[in-house]
Design an enzyme around this catalytic site. Sequence first.
Site, PDB file in Angstrom:
ATOM      1  N   GLU A 192       0.923  -1.243   0.049  1.00 31.62           N
ATOM      2  CA  GLU A 192      -0.041  -0.124   0.007  1.00 31.62           C
ATOM      3  C   GLU A 192       0.984   1.184  -0.052  1.00 31.62           C
ATOM      4  O   GLU A 192       1.831   1.291   0.427  1.00 31.62           O
ATOM      5  CB  GLU A 192      -0.814   0.162   1.123  1.00 31.62           C
ATOM      6  CG  GLU A 192      -0.348  -0.286   2.512  1.00 31.62           C
ATOM      7  CD  GLU A 192      -1.205  -0.570   3.673  1.00 31.62           C
ATOM      8  OE1 GLU A 192      -2.112  -1.485   3.178  1.00 31.62           O
ATOM      9  OE2 GLU A 192      -1.005  -0.231   4.727  1.00 31.62           O
ATOM     10  N   CYS A 197       4.082   8.281   0.676  1.00 34.68           N
ATOM     11  CA  CYS A 197       4.444   7.226   1.752  1.00 34.68           C
ATOM     12  C   CYS A 197       4.269   5.957   0.894  1.00 34.68           C
ATOM     13  O   CYS A 197       3.214   5.581   0.555  1.00 34.68           O
ATOM     14  CB  CYS A 197       3.583   7.207   2.816  1.00 34.68           C
ATOM     15  SG  CYS A 197       4.164   5.839   4.134  1.00 34.68           S
ATOM     16  N   CYS A 203       6.685  -7.463   5.997  1.00 32.86           N
ATOM     17  CA  CYS A 203       7.686  -7.101   6.828  1.00 32.86           C
ATOM     18  C   CYS A 203       8.289  -8.276   8.072  1.00 32.86           C
ATOM     19  O   CYS A 203       7.523  -8.886   8.489  1.00 32.86           O
ATOM     20  CB  CYS A 203       7.306  -5.869   7.547  1.00 32.86           C
ATOM     21  SG  CYS A 203       9.007  -5.106   8.504  1.00 32.86           S
ATOM     22  N   CYS A 211       7.561  -6.204  14.908  1.00 34.81           N
ATOM     23  CA  CYS A 211       7.095  -5.409  15.774  1.00 34.81           C
ATOM     24  C   CYS A 211       5.675  -5.709  16.063  1.00 34.81           C
ATOM     25  O   CYS A 211       4.900  -5.761  15.377  1.00 34.81           O
ATOM     26  CB  CYS A 211       7.312  -3.969  15.457  1.00 34.81           C
ATOM     27  SG  CYS A 211       8.758  -3.283  14.600  1.00 34.81           S
ATOM     28  N   CYS A 268       2.508  -3.447  15.399  1.00 31.92           N
ATOM     29  CA  CYS A 268       2.325  -3.428  13.952  1.00 31.92           C
ATOM     30  C   CYS A 268       1.610  -4.519  12.957  1.00 31.92           C
ATOM     31  O   CYS A 268       1.899  -5.587  13.324  1.00 31.92           O
ATOM     32  CB  CYS A 268       3.502  -3.164  13.378  1.00 31.92           C
ATOM     33  SG  CYS A 268       3.510  -2.898  11.480  1.00 31.92           S
ATOM     34  N   GLY A 277       7.109  -2.678   5.299  1.00 29.65           N
ATOM     35  CA  GLY A 277       8.603  -3.026   5.057  1.00 29.65           C
ATOM     36  C   GLY A 277       9.690  -2.434   5.816  1.00 29.65           C
ATOM     37  O   GLY A 277       9.312  -1.130   6.144  1.00 29.65           O
ATOM     38  N   GLU A 278      10.710  -2.896   6.053  1.00 32.49           N
ATOM     39  CA  GLU A 278      12.055  -2.098   6.666  1.00 32.49           C
ATOM     40  C   GLU A 278      13.008  -1.989   5.136  1.00 32.49           C
ATOM     41  O   GLU A 278      13.553  -2.696   4.630  1.00 32.49           O
ATOM     42  CB  GLU A 278      12.631  -3.159   7.401  1.00 32.49           C
ATOM     43  CG  GLU A 278      14.116  -2.927   7.471  1.00 32.49           C
ATOM     44  CD  GLU A 278      14.328  -1.344   8.112  1.00 32.49           C
ATOM     45  OE1 GLU A 278      13.758  -1.105   9.195  1.00 32.49           O
ATOM     46  OE2 GLU A 278      15.267  -0.876   7.694  1.00 32.49           O
ATOM     47  N   SER A 331      13.365   5.411   6.425  1.00 31.55           N
ATOM     48  CA  SER A 331      13.186   5.074   8.007  1.00 31.55           C
ATOM     49  C   SER A 331      13.688   3.553   8.026  1.00 31.55           C
ATOM     50  O   SER A 331      13.506   2.791   7.185  1.00 31.55           O
ATOM     51  CB  SER A 331      11.588   4.931   7.706  1.00 31.55           C
ATOM     52  OG  SER A 331      11.114   4.520   9.085  1.00 31.55           O
ATOM     53  N   SER A 359      13.032   4.504  13.747  1.00 28.33           N
ATOM     54  CA  SER A 359      12.059   4.261  14.558  1.00 28.33           C
ATOM     55  C   SER A 359      12.420   3.849  16.010  1.00 28.33           C
ATOM     56  O   SER A 359      13.053   2.556  15.932  1.00 28.33           O
ATOM     57  CB  SER A 359      11.048   3.031  13.849  1.00 28.33           C
ATOM     58  OG  SER A 359      10.841   3.611  12.649  1.00 28.33           O
ATOM     59  N   LEU A 360      12.594   4.695  16.979  1.00 26.52           N
ATOM     60  CA  LEU A 360      13.273   4.274  18.158  1.00 26.52           C
ATOM     61  C   LEU A 360      12.167   3.516  19.150  1.00 26.52           C
ATOM     62  O   LEU A 360      12.224   2.453  19.573  1.00 26.52           O
ATOM     63  CB  LEU A 360      13.827   5.665  18.968  1.00 26.52           C
ATOM     64  CG  LEU A 360      14.820   5.269  19.681  1.00 26.52           C
ATOM     65  CD1 LEU A 360      16.173   4.505  19.083  1.00 26.52           C
ATOM     66  CD2 LEU A 360      15.381   6.541  20.587  1.00 26.52           C
ATOM     67  N   HIS A 361      11.148   4.185  19.334  1.00 26.85           N
ATOM     68  CA  HIS A 361       9.810   3.655  20.298  1.00 26.85           C
ATOM     69  C   HIS A 361      10.207   3.581  21.572  1.00 26.85           C
ATOM     70  O   HIS A 361       9.350   3.408  22.286  1.00 26.85           O
ATOM     71  CB  HIS A 361       9.270   2.572  19.578  1.00 26.85           C
ATOM     72  CG  HIS A 361       8.927   2.767  18.091  1.00 26.85           C
ATOM     73  ND1 HIS A 361       8.497   3.951  17.569  1.00 26.85           N
ATOM     74  CD2 HIS A 361       8.782   1.779  16.908  1.00 26.85           C
ATOM     75  CE1 HIS A 361       8.117   3.804  16.220  1.00 26.85           C
ATOM     76  NE2 HIS A 361       8.417   2.596  16.097  1.00 26.85           N
ATOM     77  N   ASN A 366      -1.776   4.137  15.896  1.00 31.87           N
ATOM     78  CA  ASN A 366      -2.772   3.767  15.496  1.00 31.87           C
ATOM     79  C   ASN A 366      -3.165   2.403  15.639  1.00 31.87           C
ATOM     80  O   ASN A 366      -2.730   1.562  14.972  1.00 31.87           O
ATOM     81  CB  ASN A 366      -2.700   3.906  13.861  1.00 31.87           C
ATOM     82  CG  ASN A 366      -4.031   4.061  13.173  1.00 31.87           C
ATOM     83  OD1 ASN A 366      -5.051   3.977  13.677  1.00 31.87           O
ATOM     84  ND2 ASN A 366      -4.106   4.291  11.780  1.00 31.87           N
ATOM     85  N   CYS A 380       0.974   1.876   8.832  1.00 34.55           N
ATOM     86  CA  CYS A 380       1.451   0.890   8.018  1.00 34.55           C
ATOM     87  C   CYS A 380       0.818  -0.370   7.950  1.00 34.55           C
ATOM     88  O   CYS A 380       0.574  -0.921   9.085  1.00 34.55           O
ATOM     89  CB  CYS A 380       2.834   1.007   8.000  1.00 34.55           C
ATOM     90  SG  CYS A 380       3.665   0.208   9.558  1.00 34.55           S
TER      91      CYS A 380
HETATM   92  S1  SF4 Z   1       6.530  -1.163  12.320  1.00 34.10           S
HETATM   93 FE1  SF4 Z   1       7.697  -1.079  10.440  1.00 34.10          FE
HETATM   94  S2  SF4 Z   1       9.683  -2.370  10.828  1.00 34.10           S
HETATM   95 FE2  SF4 Z   1       8.210  -3.028  12.488  1.00 34.10          FE
HETATM   96  S3  SF4 Z   1       6.987  -4.734  11.835  1.00 34.10           S
HETATM   97 FE3  SF4 Z   1       5.887  -2.750  11.275  1.00 34.10          FE
HETATM   98  S4  SF4 Z   1       6.437  -2.241   9.217  1.00 34.10           S
HETATM   99 FE4  SF4 Z   1       8.060  -3.945  10.006  1.00 34.10          FE
END
Ligand code: SF4
Length: 363
Positions: free
Chosen positions: A102, A115, A122, A126, A129, A177-178, A211, A234-236, A310, A353
Amino acid sequence: MPVGQHAAARPPQHLADLGPAERRAEAERLGHQRFRADQLSRHYFARLTDDPAAMTDVPAAARGALAEALLPRLLTAERELSCDGGQTRKTLWRATDGSYVESVLMRYPGRVTMCVSSQAGCGMACPFCATGQAGLTRNLSAAEIVAQVVAGARALAAGEVPGGPGRVSNVVFMGMGEPLANYSRVLSAVRRITDPVPDGLGVSRRAVTISTVGLVPAIGRLAAEGLPVRLAVSLHAPDDELRDELVPVNKRWKIAEVLDAAWAYAAASGRRVSVEYAMIRDVNDQAWRAEALARLLASHPVHVNLIPLNPTPGSRWTASDPGVAAEFTQRLERRGIPVTMRDTRGREIDGACGQLAAASRPS
Ligand code: SF4
Protein backbone atom coordinates in the site's frame (compact mmCIF):
# COMPACT_ATOMS: atom_id res chain seq x y z
CA MET A 1 1.45 -18.51 5.90
CA PRO A 2 0.49 -15.05 4.62
CA VAL A 3 -1.31 -14.93 1.30
CA GLY A 4 1.15 -14.61 -1.53
CA GLN A 5 4.05 -16.18 0.36
CA HIS A 6 3.87 -19.48 -1.43
CA ALA A 7 3.41 -17.71 -4.73
CA ALA A 8 5.98 -14.96 -4.17
CA ALA A 9 7.80 -14.57 -7.41
CA ARG A 10 10.13 -12.00 -8.84
CA PRO A 11 8.18 -9.33 -10.67
CA PRO A 12 8.97 -8.78 -14.35
CA GLN A 13 11.83 -6.44 -15.17
CA HIS A 14 10.79 -2.85 -15.82
CA LEU A 15 12.50 0.24 -17.15
CA ALA A 16 12.53 1.70 -13.63
CA ASP A 17 14.71 -1.17 -12.40
CA LEU A 18 17.46 0.07 -14.69
CA GLY A 19 19.67 3.13 -14.89
CA PRO A 20 19.67 5.14 -18.14
CA ALA A 21 22.68 3.33 -19.67
CA GLU A 22 21.26 -0.09 -18.76
CA ARG A 23 17.94 0.84 -20.39
CA ARG A 24 19.66 1.68 -23.66
CA ALA A 25 21.61 -1.59 -23.55
CA GLU A 26 18.38 -3.45 -22.88
CA ALA A 27 16.62 -1.77 -25.83
CA GLU A 28 19.51 -2.82 -28.06
CA ARG A 29 19.46 -6.37 -26.70
CA LEU A 30 15.76 -6.49 -27.59
CA GLY A 31 16.59 -5.53 -31.19
CA HIS A 32 15.62 -1.85 -31.03
CA GLN A 33 17.61 1.33 -31.40
CA ARG A 34 19.16 2.54 -28.17
CA PHE A 35 17.37 5.90 -28.17
CA ARG A 36 14.03 4.11 -27.91
CA ALA A 37 14.89 3.62 -24.24
CA ASP A 38 15.12 7.39 -23.81
CA GLN A 39 11.76 7.82 -25.50
CA LEU A 40 10.20 5.30 -23.13
CA SER A 41 11.83 7.01 -20.15
CA ARG A 42 10.28 10.30 -21.21
CA HIS A 43 6.87 8.69 -21.49
CA TYR A 44 7.12 7.03 -18.10
CA PHE A 45 8.91 9.61 -15.96
CA ALA A 46 7.87 12.87 -17.66
CA ARG A 47 4.47 12.13 -19.17
CA LEU A 48 3.69 9.52 -16.53
CA THR A 49 2.24 7.09 -19.05
CA ASP A 50 2.93 3.46 -19.84
CA ASP A 51 0.20 3.21 -22.46
CA PRO A 52 1.73 2.18 -25.81
CA ALA A 53 -1.10 3.91 -27.70
CA ALA A 54 0.13 7.26 -26.34
CA MET A 55 3.69 6.73 -27.63
CA THR A 56 3.18 8.22 -31.06
CA ASP A 57 6.90 9.04 -31.44
CA VAL A 58 7.69 5.29 -31.41
CA PRO A 59 6.90 3.33 -34.60
CA ALA A 60 3.60 1.53 -34.16
CA ALA A 61 5.21 -1.82 -34.96
CA ALA A 62 7.70 -1.48 -32.09
CA ARG A 63 5.47 0.08 -29.43
CA GLY A 64 3.76 -3.02 -28.17
CA ALA A 65 6.93 -5.08 -27.89
CA LEU A 66 8.89 -2.29 -26.20
CA ALA A 67 6.12 -1.53 -23.73
CA GLU A 68 5.68 -5.21 -22.93
CA ALA A 69 9.41 -5.67 -22.33
CA LEU A 70 10.18 -2.44 -20.50
CA LEU A 71 6.90 -1.10 -19.14
CA PRO A 72 4.94 -4.09 -17.84
CA ARG A 73 2.10 -3.20 -15.47
CA LEU A 74 3.46 -4.14 -12.03
CA LEU A 75 0.77 -2.95 -9.64
CA THR A 76 -3.01 -2.96 -9.97
CA ALA A 77 -5.09 -0.77 -7.67
CA GLU A 78 -7.29 -3.11 -5.66
CA ARG A 79 -8.86 -0.53 -3.35
CA GLU A 80 -8.62 3.19 -2.93
CA LEU A 81 -9.74 5.07 0.16
CA SER A 82 -9.61 8.76 0.81
CA CYS A 83 -10.24 11.18 3.65
CA ASP A 84 -9.36 14.76 4.62
CA GLY A 85 -11.61 15.96 1.80
CA GLY A 86 -9.76 13.77 -0.70
CA GLN A 87 -6.32 15.19 0.18
CA THR A 88 -5.25 11.90 1.75
CA ARG A 89 -5.55 8.90 -0.54
CA LYS A 90 -4.52 5.42 0.35
CA THR A 91 -4.16 2.76 -2.29
CA LEU A 92 -3.97 -0.97 -1.81
CA TRP A 93 -1.99 -2.49 -4.66
CA ARG A 94 -1.91 -6.06 -5.90
CA ALA A 95 1.41 -7.07 -7.42
CA THR A 96 1.79 -9.56 -10.25
CA ASP A 97 2.25 -12.47 -7.82
CA GLY A 98 -0.81 -11.56 -5.72
CA SER A 99 1.16 -9.83 -2.94
CA TYR A 100 -0.43 -6.74 -1.45
CA VAL A 101 1.30 -3.47 -0.71
CA GLU A 102 0.00 0.00 0.00
CA SER A 103 0.93 3.62 -0.53
CA VAL A 104 -0.50 6.85 0.82
CA LEU A 105 -0.60 10.27 -0.83
CA MET A 106 -0.87 13.19 1.58
CA ARG A 107 -1.44 16.70 0.28
CA TYR A 108 -0.54 19.57 2.57
CA PRO A 109 -0.38 23.28 1.80
CA GLY A 110 2.68 23.62 -0.41
CA ARG A 111 3.75 20.00 -0.57
CA VAL A 112 2.61 16.50 -1.43
CA THR A 113 4.15 13.53 0.32
CA MET A 114 4.00 9.96 -0.97
CA CYS A 115 4.48 7.29 1.67
CA VAL A 116 5.63 4.12 -0.09
CA SER A 117 6.13 0.47 0.77
CA SER A 118 9.49 -1.19 0.20
CA GLN A 119 8.53 -4.80 0.94
CA ALA A 120 5.39 -6.92 0.77
CA GLY A 121 4.97 -7.62 4.46
CA CYS A 122 7.85 -7.11 6.86
CA GLY A 123 10.21 -9.43 8.70
CA MET A 124 10.88 -7.15 11.67
CA ALA A 125 7.98 -8.47 13.78
CA CYS A 126 7.21 -5.33 15.80
CA PRO A 127 4.31 -6.59 17.93
CA PHE A 128 2.19 -3.42 17.71
CA CYS A 129 2.24 -3.33 13.89
CA ALA A 130 -0.25 -5.01 11.57
CA THR A 131 2.36 -5.61 8.86
CA GLY A 132 4.76 -7.15 11.33
CA GLN A 133 2.20 -9.77 12.37
CA ALA A 134 2.07 -11.36 8.93
CA GLY A 135 5.81 -11.63 8.30
CA LEU A 136 7.75 -10.93 5.13
CA THR A 137 6.36 -12.05 1.79
CA ARG A 138 9.10 -10.61 -0.40
CA ASN A 139 11.17 -7.59 -1.30
CA LEU A 140 9.65 -5.19 -3.80
CA SER A 141 11.60 -4.46 -6.93
CA ALA A 142 12.87 -0.92 -7.51
CA ALA A 143 10.25 -0.48 -10.21
CA GLU A 144 7.44 -1.60 -7.90
CA ILE A 145 8.50 1.09 -5.43
CA VAL A 146 8.79 3.72 -8.16
CA ALA A 147 5.37 2.71 -9.55
CA GLN A 148 3.74 3.83 -6.29
CA VAL A 149 5.22 7.32 -6.73
CA VAL A 150 4.36 7.44 -10.44
CA ALA A 151 0.74 6.57 -9.62
CA GLY A 152 0.57 9.46 -7.14
CA ALA A 153 2.24 11.83 -9.61
CA ARG A 154 -0.22 10.76 -12.28
CA ALA A 155 -3.24 11.40 -10.04
CA LEU A 156 -1.86 14.83 -9.12
CA ALA A 157 -1.04 15.79 -12.71
CA ALA A 158 -4.54 14.76 -13.78
CA GLY A 159 -6.06 17.02 -11.14
CA GLU A 160 -7.68 14.06 -9.36
CA VAL A 161 -6.53 15.28 -5.95
CA PRO A 162 -8.44 18.30 -4.61
CA GLY A 163 -6.29 21.43 -4.66
CA GLY A 164 -5.60 21.55 -8.39
CA PRO A 165 -2.92 19.88 -10.49
CA GLY A 166 0.28 19.28 -8.57
CA ARG A 167 3.39 17.14 -8.25
CA VAL A 168 4.94 14.83 -5.70
CA SER A 169 7.41 16.89 -3.68
CA ASN A 170 8.38 14.43 -0.91
CA VAL A 171 8.78 10.66 -0.70
CA VAL A 172 8.97 8.81 2.60
CA PHE A 173 9.82 5.12 2.90
CA MET A 174 7.47 4.55 5.81
CA GLY A 175 4.91 2.18 4.35
CA MET A 176 5.12 -1.58 4.61
CA GLY A 177 8.53 -3.10 5.13
CA GLU A 178 11.98 -2.24 6.43
CA PRO A 179 13.64 -0.30 3.60
CA LEU A 180 17.21 -1.08 4.64
CA ALA A 181 16.42 -4.83 4.56
CA ASN A 182 15.83 -4.36 0.81
CA TYR A 183 18.86 -2.13 0.43
CA SER A 184 19.94 -2.32 -3.21
CA ARG A 185 16.41 -2.07 -4.63
CA VAL A 186 15.50 0.80 -2.33
CA LEU A 187 18.65 2.66 -3.35
CA SER A 188 17.90 2.01 -6.98
CA ALA A 189 14.34 3.32 -6.45
CA VAL A 190 15.72 6.44 -4.74
CA ARG A 191 17.88 7.09 -7.80
CA ARG A 192 14.92 6.71 -10.16
CA ILE A 193 12.76 8.96 -7.97
CA THR A 194 15.45 11.66 -7.73
CA ASP A 195 17.21 11.50 -11.10
CA PRO A 196 16.32 14.57 -13.17
CA VAL A 197 13.42 14.22 -15.62
CA PRO A 198 13.31 12.33 -17.98
CA ASP A 199 15.82 9.82 -16.56
CA GLY A 200 13.80 9.84 -13.34
CA LEU A 201 11.02 11.69 -11.55
CA GLY A 202 13.10 14.68 -10.49
CA VAL A 203 12.13 14.74 -6.79
CA SER A 204 14.76 16.52 -4.67
CA ARG A 205 17.08 14.08 -2.88
CA ARG A 206 16.68 16.19 0.25
CA ALA A 207 12.95 15.53 0.11
CA VAL A 208 13.37 11.75 0.45
CA THR A 209 13.27 10.08 3.87
CA ILE A 210 14.38 6.52 4.51
CA SER A 211 13.05 5.06 7.71
CA THR A 212 14.67 2.17 9.56
CA VAL A 213 14.25 0.25 12.78
CA GLY A 214 18.03 0.40 13.12
CA LEU A 215 19.91 -1.99 10.85
CA VAL A 216 23.29 -0.62 11.88
CA PRO A 217 25.52 -1.96 9.07
CA ALA A 218 23.05 -0.73 6.44
CA ILE A 219 22.94 2.74 8.04
CA GLY A 220 26.73 2.83 7.67
CA ARG A 221 26.44 1.74 4.06
CA LEU A 222 23.85 4.43 3.37
CA ALA A 223 26.10 7.08 4.93
CA ALA A 224 28.84 6.07 2.49
CA GLU A 225 26.54 6.61 -0.54
CA GLY A 226 26.87 10.37 -0.17
CA LEU A 227 23.15 10.98 -0.79
CA PRO A 228 21.58 13.81 1.19
CA VAL A 229 18.43 11.81 1.95
CA ARG A 230 17.01 12.08 5.45
CA LEU A 231 17.32 9.13 7.81
CA ALA A 232 14.47 8.36 10.19
CA VAL A 233 15.06 5.94 13.05
CA SER A 234 12.03 4.22 14.58
CA LEU A 235 13.17 4.22 18.18
CA HIS A 236 9.91 3.79 20.14
CA ALA A 237 11.72 3.30 23.49
CA PRO A 238 14.72 4.89 25.23
CA ASP A 239 15.71 1.73 27.13
CA ASP A 240 16.89 -1.58 25.70
CA GLU A 241 14.63 -3.62 27.94
CA LEU A 242 11.45 -2.19 26.42
CA ARG A 243 12.89 -1.78 22.93
CA ASP A 244 13.84 -5.46 22.85
CA GLU A 245 10.10 -6.10 23.10
CA LEU A 246 8.74 -3.35 20.83
CA VAL A 247 11.37 -3.61 18.10
CA PRO A 248 12.77 -7.14 18.27
CA VAL A 249 15.78 -6.33 16.06
CA ASN A 250 17.02 -4.38 19.09
CA LYS A 251 18.25 -7.69 20.47
CA ARG A 252 20.83 -7.60 17.68
CA TRP A 253 21.69 -3.88 17.63
CA LYS A 254 21.16 -2.00 20.86
CA ILE A 255 19.97 1.59 21.17
CA ALA A 256 23.48 2.99 21.73
CA GLU A 257 24.77 1.36 18.53
CA VAL A 258 21.76 2.49 16.51
CA LEU A 259 22.09 6.09 17.67
CA ASP A 260 25.86 6.12 17.10
CA ALA A 261 25.20 5.01 13.52
CA ALA A 262 22.49 7.67 13.19
CA TRP A 263 24.81 10.46 14.41
CA ALA A 264 27.48 9.27 12.00
CA TYR A 265 24.87 9.39 9.24
CA ALA A 266 23.92 12.95 10.24
CA ALA A 267 27.59 13.98 10.09
CA ALA A 268 28.10 12.36 6.68
CA SER A 269 24.89 13.68 5.11
CA GLY A 270 24.63 17.05 6.79
CA ARG A 271 20.99 16.23 7.64
CA ARG A 272 19.30 16.06 10.99
CA VAL A 273 18.05 12.60 11.88
CA SER A 274 14.36 12.05 12.56
CA VAL A 275 13.58 9.91 15.55
CA GLU A 276 10.16 8.29 15.28
CA TYR A 277 8.43 7.38 18.51
CA ALA A 278 5.00 5.71 18.47
CA MET A 279 3.14 6.81 21.59
CA ILE A 280 1.70 3.64 23.13
CA ARG A 281 -0.53 3.97 26.17
CA ASP A 282 1.11 2.88 29.43
CA VAL A 283 3.89 1.16 27.50
CA ASN A 284 6.43 3.80 26.46
CA ASP A 285 4.77 7.11 27.39
CA GLN A 286 5.83 7.52 31.04
CA ALA A 287 7.47 10.75 32.23
CA TRP A 288 10.69 8.94 33.13
CA ARG A 289 10.94 7.59 29.60
CA ALA A 290 10.54 11.11 28.19
CA GLU A 291 13.46 12.19 30.40
CA ALA A 292 15.51 9.16 29.37
CA LEU A 293 14.81 9.89 25.70
CA ALA A 294 15.83 13.52 26.19
CA ARG A 295 19.14 12.44 27.75
CA LEU A 296 19.88 10.17 24.78
CA LEU A 297 19.16 12.84 22.19
CA ALA A 298 20.25 16.11 23.81
CA SER A 299 22.88 18.04 21.83
CA HIS A 300 22.54 15.81 18.76
CA PRO A 301 21.21 16.90 15.31
CA VAL A 302 17.77 15.42 15.72
CA HIS A 303 14.07 16.04 15.35
CA VAL A 304 11.61 13.84 17.22
CA ASN A 305 8.30 12.82 15.66
CA LEU A 306 5.83 11.54 18.20
CA ILE A 307 3.13 9.45 16.54
CA PRO A 308 -0.01 8.47 18.42
CA LEU A 309 -0.22 4.74 17.78
CA ASN A 310 -2.93 3.78 15.32
CA PRO A 311 -4.30 0.69 17.04
CA THR A 312 -4.74 -2.44 14.95
CA PRO A 313 -8.05 -4.24 15.35
CA GLY A 314 -7.98 -6.72 18.21
CA SER A 315 -4.63 -5.46 19.48
CA ARG A 316 -3.84 -4.77 23.13
CA TRP A 317 -1.69 -1.79 22.06
CA THR A 318 -3.41 1.56 21.83
CA ALA A 319 -2.60 5.27 21.55
CA SER A 320 -1.43 7.31 24.51
CA ASP A 321 -3.91 9.53 26.28
CA PRO A 322 -3.64 13.00 24.64
CA GLY A 323 -2.77 14.63 27.97
CA VAL A 324 0.04 12.14 28.56
CA ALA A 325 1.34 12.66 25.03
CA ALA A 326 1.30 16.44 25.53
CA GLU A 327 3.31 16.12 28.74
CA PHE A 328 5.81 13.83 27.00
CA THR A 329 6.20 16.49 24.29
CA GLN A 330 6.76 19.27 26.84
CA ARG A 331 9.41 17.28 28.68
CA LEU A 332 11.41 16.87 25.46
CA GLU A 333 10.94 20.52 24.54
CA ARG A 334 12.12 21.66 27.97
CA ARG A 335 15.37 19.79 27.26
CA GLY A 336 15.75 21.70 24.00
CA ILE A 337 14.77 18.85 21.70
CA PRO A 338 12.77 19.80 18.60
CA VAL A 339 9.63 17.71 18.61
CA THR A 340 6.50 17.41 16.50
CA MET A 341 3.36 15.54 17.37
CA ARG A 342 2.74 13.92 13.99
CA ASP A 343 -0.72 14.50 12.62
CA THR A 344 -2.68 11.35 12.18
CA ARG A 345 -3.50 11.71 8.51
CA GLY A 346 -5.41 8.79 7.22
CA ARG A 347 -6.39 7.47 10.60
CA GLU A 348 -9.98 6.96 9.55
CA ILE A 349 -8.83 4.94 6.54
CA ASP A 350 -6.49 2.64 8.40
CA GLY A 351 -3.62 5.01 7.76
CA ALA A 352 -0.88 3.27 9.70
CA CYS A 353 1.50 1.04 7.85
CA GLY A 354 0.12 -2.30 6.84
CA GLN A 355 -3.37 -1.86 8.14
CA LEU A 356 -5.23 -1.78 4.86
CA ALA A 357 -3.34 -4.77 3.53
CA ALA A 358 -3.92 -6.58 6.82
CA ALA A 359 -7.64 -5.85 6.65
CA SER A 360 -7.83 -7.10 3.06
CA ARG A 361 -5.79 -10.20 3.54
CA PRO A 362 -8.06 -13.22 3.20
CA SER A 363 -7.78 -15.35 6.32
S1 SF4 B 1 6.65 -1.23 12.47
FE1 SF4 B 1 7.71 -1.11 10.47
S2 SF4 B 1 9.58 -2.36 10.84
FE2 SF4 B 1 8.15 -2.93 12.48
S3 SF4 B 1 7.04 -4.72 11.68
FE3 SF4 B 1 5.85 -2.87 11.13
S4 SF4 B 1 6.49 -2.36 9.03
FE4 SF4 B 1 8.04 -3.72 9.93
